[in-house]
Design a protein around this motif. Structure first.
Motif, PDB file in Angstrom:
ATOM      1  N   ALA A  14       0.910  -1.150  -0.088  1.00 22.12           N
ATOM      2  CA  ALA A  14       0.011  -0.060  -0.054  1.00 22.12           C
ATOM      3  C   ALA A  14       0.847   1.203   0.086  1.00 22.12           C
ATOM      4  O   ALA A  14       2.010   1.448   0.684  1.00 22.12           O
ATOM      5  N   GLY A  15       0.347   2.221  -0.550  1.00 25.02           N
ATOM      6  CA  GLY A  15       1.273   3.486  -0.958  1.00 25.02           C
ATOM      7  C   GLY A  15       2.256   3.319  -2.067  1.00 25.02           C
ATOM      8  O   GLY A  15       2.813   4.556  -2.438  1.00 25.02           O
ATOM      9  N   GLY A  16       2.499   2.165  -2.868  1.00 27.30           N
ATOM     10  CA  GLY A  16       3.299   1.892  -3.768  1.00 27.30           C
ATOM     11  C   GLY A  16       2.971   2.428  -5.122  1.00 27.30           C
ATOM     12  O   GLY A  16       1.454   2.724  -5.196  1.00 27.30           O
ATOM     13  N   SER A  17       3.568   1.893  -6.156  1.00 28.50           N
ATOM     14  CA  SER A  17       3.428   2.304  -7.571  1.00 28.50           C
ATOM     15  C   SER A  17       3.463   1.376  -8.177  1.00 28.50           C
ATOM     16  O   SER A  17       4.347   0.395  -8.191  1.00 28.50           O
ATOM     17  N   ARG A  66      -4.626   9.561  -8.432  1.00 24.98           N
ATOM     18  CA  ARG A  66      -3.703   8.725  -8.171  1.00 24.98           C
ATOM     19  C   ARG A  66      -3.268   7.934  -9.434  1.00 24.98           C
ATOM     20  O   ARG A  66      -2.172   7.370  -9.496  1.00 24.98           O
ATOM     21  N   ASN A  83      -0.292   5.174  -8.710  1.00 25.94           N
ATOM     22  CA  ASN A  83       0.346   5.711  -7.638  1.00 25.94           C
ATOM     23  C   ASN A  83      -0.575   5.630  -6.466  1.00 25.94           C
ATOM     24  O   ASN A  83      -1.963   5.571  -6.585  1.00 25.94           O
ATOM     25  N   SER A  84       0.190   5.765  -5.253  1.00 29.70           N
ATOM     26  CA  SER A  84      -0.479   5.544  -4.110  1.00 29.70           C
ATOM     27  C   SER A  84      -1.570   4.641  -3.877  1.00 29.70           C
ATOM     28  O   SER A  84      -2.643   4.855  -3.493  1.00 29.70           O
ATOM     29  N   LEU A  85      -1.141   3.323  -4.221  1.00 26.84           N
ATOM     30  CA  LEU A  85      -2.107   2.447  -4.355  1.00 26.84           C
ATOM     31  C   LEU A  85      -2.505   1.939  -2.950  1.00 26.84           C
ATOM     32  O   LEU A  85      -1.947   1.873  -1.937  1.00 26.84           O
ATOM     33  N   LYS A  86      -3.860   1.418  -3.081  1.00 23.85           N
ATOM     34  CA  LYS A  86      -4.553   0.878  -1.907  1.00 23.85           C
ATOM     35  C   LYS A  86      -4.804  -0.596  -1.862  1.00 23.85           C
ATOM     36  O   LYS A  86      -5.387  -0.863  -2.915  1.00 23.85           O
ATOM     37  N   ASP A  89      -7.611  -1.265  -4.321  1.00 22.83           N
ATOM     38  CA  ASP A  89      -7.202  -1.443  -5.881  1.00 22.83           C
ATOM     39  C   ASP A  89      -6.888  -2.739  -6.289  1.00 22.83           C
ATOM     40  O   ASP A  89      -6.669  -3.025  -7.597  1.00 22.83           O
ATOM     41  N   SER A 121      -1.656  -4.741   2.509  1.00 20.88           N
ATOM     42  CA  SER A 121      -1.664  -3.512   3.352  1.00 20.88           C
ATOM     43  C   SER A 121      -0.608  -3.578   4.432  1.00 20.88           C
ATOM     44  O   SER A 121       0.309  -4.508   4.460  1.00 20.88           O
TER      45      SER A 121
END
Length: 121
Positions: A14-17, A66, A83-86, A89, A121
């Motif tokens: 999470a938060g990665g791209s 994002r 970007n800013s993956l959750k 997604d 996560s």
């Protein structure tokens, strides 16, 4: 016939791209709209983003700010920079293209086979 082949999926925190690409090949005169859809486990396929042949883009609200969709018309390729993956997604991402195989034929919808994106996560 026309083939769409996606690449670039994988596992990310999470938060990665991640960046996805999809190349169309085969009997192609031109490509109108190109898009990305996704299908999460247990859910219906949903539209994520689309780009017209002249570069106009649209996004589902959940990814605005994002994700970025773009295309290279010379290479019949569409990209999705995420970007800013959750964790939400997480899904199989499918490429879509509305293809004109000749100047005289109506356009036809084509789909790729999908590439899995998993966000931990």
């Amino acid at each position: 016939q026309v083939q769409l082949v996606e690449s670039g999926g994988g596992l990310v925190q999470a938060g990665g791209s991640l960046g996805l690409s999809c190349a169309a090949s085969g009997s192609i005169f031109s490509i109108d709209a190109m898009a990305w859809y996704r299908q999460a486990p247990g859910k219906q396929r949903e539209w994520v983003a689309s780009v017209t042949s002249v570069g106009s883009t649209n996004y589902v609200d959940a990814v605005k700010g994002r994700f970025t969709i773009s295309r290279d018309n010379a290479k019949n390729t569409v990209f999705l920079q995420m970007n800013s993956l959750k964790p939400e997604d997480t899904a199989v991402y499918y490429c879509y293209a509305h293809v004109l195989r000749t100047s005289a034929m109506a356009g036809v919808d084509y789909w790729g086979k999908g590439t899995l994106v998993t966000v931990s996560s």
